[in-house]
Design a protein around this motif. Structure first.
Motif, PDB file in Angstrom:
ATOM      1  N   PHE A 116       0.833  -1.232   0.317  1.00 30.50           N
ATOM      2  CA  PHE A 116      -0.071  -0.123  -0.246  1.00 30.50           C
ATOM      3  C   PHE A 116       0.402   0.658   0.204  1.00 30.50           C
ATOM      4  CE2 PHE A 116      -3.383   2.217   3.624  1.00 30.50           C
ATOM      5  CZ  PHE A 116      -3.044   3.295   2.141  1.00 30.50           C
ATOM      6  N   PRO A 117       1.381   1.375   1.360  1.00 28.58           N
ATOM      7  CA  PRO A 117       2.295   2.931   0.901  1.00 28.58           C
ATOM      8  C   PRO A 117       3.520   2.727  -0.176  1.00 28.58           C
ATOM      9  CG  PRO A 117       3.126   1.486   2.765  1.00 28.58           C
ATOM     10  CD  PRO A 117       1.669   0.932   2.224  1.00 28.58           C
ATOM     11  N   ALA A 118       3.780   1.741  -0.786  1.00 33.04           N
ATOM     12  CA  ALA A 118       5.184   1.985  -1.421  1.00 33.04           C
ATOM     13  C   ALA A 118       4.776   1.842  -2.561  1.00 33.04           C
ATOM     14  CB  ALA A 118       5.758   0.319  -1.591  1.00 33.04           C
ATOM     15  N   THR A 119       3.171   1.568  -2.852  1.00 30.10           N
ATOM     16  CA  THR A 119       2.766   2.032  -4.328  1.00 30.10           C
ATOM     17  C   THR A 119       2.184   3.421  -4.003  1.00 30.10           C
ATOM     18  OG1 THR A 119       1.784   0.343  -4.578  1.00 30.10           O
ATOM     19  CG2 THR A 119       0.538   1.314  -5.712  1.00 30.10           C
ATOM     20  N   MET A 120       1.994   4.120  -3.452  1.00 25.15           N
ATOM     21  CA  MET A 120       1.386   5.274  -3.002  1.00 25.15           C
ATOM     22  C   MET A 120       2.335   6.936  -3.095  1.00 25.15           C
ATOM     23  SD  MET A 120      -0.805   6.209   0.014  1.00 25.15           S
ATOM     24  CE  MET A 120      -0.166   8.098   0.424  1.00 25.15           C
ATOM     25  N   ILE A 121       3.298   6.259  -3.500  1.00 24.49           N
ATOM     26  CA  ILE A 121       5.804   6.831  -3.290  1.00 24.49           C
ATOM     27  C   ILE A 121       4.521   7.174  -4.801  1.00 24.49           C
ATOM     28  CG2 ILE A 121       7.797   6.850  -3.342  1.00 24.49           C
ATOM     29  CD1 ILE A 121       7.736   5.123  -1.061  1.00 24.49           C
ATOM     30  N   VAL A 122       4.524   6.122  -5.540  1.00 27.15           N
ATOM     31  CA  VAL A 122       4.327   5.867  -6.980  1.00 27.15           C
ATOM     32  C   VAL A 122       3.296   7.071  -7.286  1.00 27.15           C
ATOM     33  CG1 VAL A 122       4.608   4.904  -9.366  1.00 27.15           C
ATOM     34  CG2 VAL A 122       6.100   4.083  -7.139  1.00 27.15           C
ATOM     35  N   THR A 123       2.244   6.412  -6.928  1.00 26.89           N
ATOM     36  CA  THR A 123       0.724   7.346  -7.150  1.00 26.89           C
ATOM     37  C   THR A 123       0.722   8.715  -7.033  1.00 26.89           C
ATOM     38  OG1 THR A 123      -0.075   6.485  -5.915  1.00 26.89           O
ATOM     39  CG2 THR A 123      -0.312   4.923  -7.551  1.00 26.89           C
ATOM     40  N   GLY A 124       1.956   9.664  -5.602  1.00 26.73           N
ATOM     41  CA  GLY A 124       1.362  10.772  -5.647  1.00 26.73           C
ATOM     42  C   GLY A 124       2.015  11.574  -6.003  1.00 26.73           C
ATOM     43  N   THR A 125       3.099  10.811  -7.295  1.00 28.83           N
ATOM     44  CA  THR A 125       3.587  11.950  -8.759  1.00 28.83           C
ATOM     45  C   THR A 125       2.576  11.317  -9.705  1.00 28.83           C
ATOM     46  OG1 THR A 125       5.157  10.032  -8.947  1.00 28.83           O
ATOM     47  CG2 THR A 125       5.591  11.979  -7.459  1.00 28.83           C
ATOM     48  N   LEU A 126       2.117   9.873 -10.103  1.00 29.93           N
ATOM     49  CA  LEU A 126       0.896   9.668 -10.879  1.00 29.93           C
ATOM     50  C   LEU A 126      -0.399  10.176 -10.938  1.00 29.93           C
ATOM     51  CD1 LEU A 126       1.237   5.880 -11.282  1.00 29.93           C
ATOM     52  CD2 LEU A 126       2.479   7.923 -13.106  1.00 29.93           C
ATOM     53  N   LEU A 127      -0.430  11.249  -9.989  1.00 35.47           N
ATOM     54  CA  LEU A 127      -1.856  11.185  -9.511  1.00 35.47           C
ATOM     55  C   LEU A 127      -1.578  12.496 -10.256  1.00 35.47           C
ATOM     56  CD1 LEU A 127      -5.101  11.889  -8.624  1.00 35.47           C
ATOM     57  CD2 LEU A 127      -3.729  12.381  -6.465  1.00 35.47           C
ATOM     58  N   PRO A 128      -1.599  13.712 -10.355  1.00 33.83           N
ATOM     59  CA  PRO A 128      -1.334  15.033 -11.229  1.00 33.83           C
ATOM     60  C   PRO A 128      -1.943  14.998 -12.772  1.00 33.83           C
ATOM     61  CG  PRO A 128      -0.049  15.740  -9.840  1.00 33.83           C
ATOM     62  CD  PRO A 128      -0.725  13.629  -9.709  1.00 33.83           C
ATOM     63  N   LYS A 129      -0.983  13.244 -13.571  1.00 34.07           N
ATOM     64  CA  LYS A 129      -1.050  13.133 -14.352  1.00 34.07           C
ATOM     65  C   LYS A 129      -2.325  12.219 -15.118  1.00 34.07           C
ATOM     66  CE  LYS A 129       3.809  13.165 -14.913  1.00 34.07           C
ATOM     67  NZ  LYS A 129       5.515  12.016 -14.937  1.00 34.07           N
ATOM     68  N   LEU A 130      -2.926  11.343 -14.463  1.00 32.70           N
ATOM     69  CA  LEU A 130      -3.646  10.336 -14.675  1.00 32.70           C
ATOM     70  C   LEU A 130      -5.015  11.384 -14.100  1.00 32.70           C
ATOM     71  CD1 LEU A 130      -2.078   7.047 -13.914  1.00 32.70           C
ATOM     72  CD2 LEU A 130      -2.243   7.977 -15.737  1.00 32.70           C
ATOM     73  N   GLY A 131      -5.345  11.727 -13.196  1.00 29.13           N
ATOM     74  CA  GLY A 131      -6.446  12.441 -12.872  1.00 29.13           C
ATOM     75  C   GLY A 131      -6.850  11.105 -11.460  1.00 29.13           C
ATOM     76  N   PRO A 132      -7.145  12.597 -11.032  1.00 29.79           N
ATOM     77  CA  PRO A 132      -8.168  11.607  -9.681  1.00 29.79           C
ATOM     78  C   PRO A 132      -9.457  10.713 -10.172  1.00 29.79           C
ATOM     79  CG  PRO A 132      -8.695  13.809  -9.398  1.00 29.79           C
ATOM     80  CD  PRO A 132      -8.093  13.610 -10.627  1.00 29.79           C
ATOM     81  N   ARG A 133      -9.992  10.610 -10.844  1.00 32.58           N
ATOM     82  CA  ARG A 133     -10.945   8.714 -11.019  1.00 32.58           C
ATOM     83  C   ARG A 133     -10.394   7.924 -12.291  1.00 32.58           C
ATOM     84  NH1 ARG A 133     -13.558  12.173 -15.160  1.00 32.58           N
ATOM     85  NH2 ARG A 133     -15.081  12.791 -13.499  1.00 32.58           N
ATOM     86  N   ARG A 134      -8.898   8.484 -12.667  1.00 29.86           N
ATOM     87  CA  ARG A 134      -8.605   6.879 -13.435  1.00 29.86           C
ATOM     88  C   ARG A 134      -7.795   6.486 -12.065  1.00 29.86           C
ATOM     89  NH1 ARG A 134      -6.464  10.528 -17.509  1.00 29.86           N
ATOM     90  NH2 ARG A 134      -7.525  10.546 -19.716  1.00 29.86           N
ATOM     91  N   CYS A 135      -6.703   7.169 -11.255  1.00 30.04           N
ATOM     92  CA  CYS A 135      -6.334   6.058 -10.499  1.00 30.04           C
ATOM     93  C   CYS A 135      -7.567   5.968  -9.703  1.00 30.04           C
ATOM     94  CB  CYS A 135      -5.307   7.478  -9.671  1.00 30.04           C
ATOM     95  SG  CYS A 135      -4.104   8.382  -9.984  1.00 30.04           S
ATOM     96  N   ALA A 136      -8.611   6.111  -8.799  1.00 28.88           N
ATOM     97  CA  ALA A 136      -9.919   5.865  -8.137  1.00 28.88           C
ATOM     98  C   ALA A 136     -10.350   4.581  -8.634  1.00 28.88           C
ATOM     99  CB  ALA A 136     -10.935   6.710  -7.907  1.00 28.88           C
ATOM    100  N   VAL A 137     -10.150   4.689 -10.156  1.00 27.98           N
ATOM    101  CA  VAL A 137     -10.839   3.595 -10.699  1.00 27.98           C
ATOM    102  C   VAL A 137      -9.959   2.299 -10.890  1.00 27.98           C
ATOM    103  CG1 VAL A 137     -12.548   2.077 -13.046  1.00 27.98           C
ATOM    104  CG2 VAL A 137     -12.607   4.808 -11.992  1.00 27.98           C
TER     105      VAL A 137
END
Length: 403
Positions: free
Chosen positions: A52-73
């Motif tokens: 969980f937290p290891a993935t969040m390190i990556v998704t924290g920087t991906l979120l602005p690029k992918l957007g919240p909707r894509r990350c959540a789905v």
């Protein structure tokens, strides 16, 4: 009204994502079916809090690029799929470890930061409160899962693996549907955001002390919640179930209350108070855990204190580095979960060898007391300007997606 719909969807998402907090309900049935030891039964829980937290390190920087909707789905599909994979653990327990521990952990890593970062943008003046409300479901959802498991398994003859499959389908549907609602407010996208290199942030004294304090708080919460039903040897089945539910409900309430307090007080003092409350509880556990009522009181206080951890540090990060960088900074700060995830296994090993969790609880309690002192002298939550947080102006420009 859109921001309130997004806040409601955030709570629904978190109620599903927090189901792993109810893990202790499944430990005893799994031990009875598979003949595994206490430490082995904690492997899915601990691996979850590595992935969980290891993935969040990556998704924290991906979120602005992918957007919240894509990350959540994406997170919802992986999380629900992980629980469904865990249902095949009846053939080999390793599949449950991979399903709930790895796959579901990666899924939560994608989805968890979305409602926090999104709601903070929609409610910029109530960072602490909306963060608390958004993640309250993460604790409250565990109470529902605990109650459902304890009701369905004995009354309908379902085993833990049957529950994993049923919950997996439900989680996938709810998280994906709630995720489609997630979007940033108008005007928050477009343009360029400056992303801070990790080396610049980890050299910030405030980040270091916040990380260590968060590690101590998380270790306490994990050690208690994952082993809740075995903390008091004399507890019956129903007393254990009530304790798990009390921890989960107090956890949810604590997130909202600590968030409300954060918006109205001095941040470092509130962080210290949260740490000292939990330290005092762990150090005095021998005086409290002497009856079913004592277990219930201990579970409630532990849940309330732990609930603040997942609110106060996110709010502190937003206060220190700005809401626009919350997903990135909090992803790094949240990696404190990785070393903290060792505590349930450590507790299980000590219990298997000594028949008691006391050495682990005393050790973590002392660590939290030291962390409270360190926060007071080492953390400044004064908002940083560009010259302070972007050392040598070494930044990475990244596009911002409004959706």
């Amino acid at each position: 009204m859109k921001r309130y719909r997004i806040l409601a969807a955030a709570v629904v998402m978190q109620m599903c994502l927090g189901a792993t907090y109810a893990w202790s309900v499944f430990v005893l049935p799994l031990k009875q079916i598979t003949a595994i030891l206490q430490a082995t039964a904690q492997l899915p829980f601990s691996m979850f809090y590595f992935a969980f937290p290891a993935t969040m390190i990556v998704t924290g920087t991906l979120l602005p690029k992918l957007g919240p909707r894509r990350c959540a789905v994406v997170g919802g599909l992986l999380f629900g799929g992980g629980w469904m994979l865990a249902a095949t653990g009846r053939f080999h327990f390793a599949l449950t470890i991979l399903g709930i521990g790895l796959m579901a952990g990666i899924g939560v890593g994608f989805a968890y930061i979305v409602p926090i970062a999104t709601c903070v943008r929609w409610f910029p003046r109530q960072k602490g409160l909306v963060t608390g409300v958004a993640v309250a479901g993460f604790g409250g959802g565990a109470a529902l899962v605990s109650h459902a498991a304890e009701t369905l398994m004995p009354t309908m003859g379902m085993g833990p693996f049957d529950m994993f499959g049923l919950l997996g389908v439900l989680f996938m549907l709810l998280v994906v549907l709630a995720g489609t609602v997630m979007e940033n407010p108008p005007g928050s996208g477009g343009g360029v955001r400056q992303r801070l290199p990790v080396t610049n942030v980890i050299r910030d004294r405030s980040f270091v002390f916040l990380y260590l304090a968060m590690f101590a708080g998380l270790a306490a919460g994990f050690a208690v919640s994952a082993n809740m039903k075995e903390l008091y040897a004399g507890a019956g089945v129903q007393a254990g179930v009530r304790a798990v539910a009390a921890f989960a409900l107090a956890n949810a309430a604590g997130r909202i209350i600590w968030g409300w307090i954060f918006d109205r007080g001095r941040s470092t003092v509130i962080l210290q108070a949260n740490l000292l409350l939990q330290a005092a509880l762990l150090l005095s556990h021998g005086l409290i855990l002497r009856s079913d009522a004592g277990l219930l009181i201990f579970a409630s206080l532990a849940g309330f204190g732990y609930g603040g951890i997942l609110v106060l540090y996110a709010s502190a990060a937003a206060e220190r580095w700005g809401s626009e960088r919350l997903s990135q900074i909090y992803g790094w700060l949240f990696s404190a979960n990785i070393p903290a995830a060792v505590s349930p296994i450590a507790g299980g090993v000590v219990f298997d060898r000594m028949g008691s969790f006391s050495p682990v609880l005393w050790g973590i309690g002392g660590m939290m007391a030291c962390a409270a002192i360190a926060v007071g002298v080492g953390v400044s939550l004064t908002s940083c300007d560009e010259s302070n947080i972007i050392l040598n102006h070494n930044v990475v420009n990244e596009p911002v997606d409004a959706n």
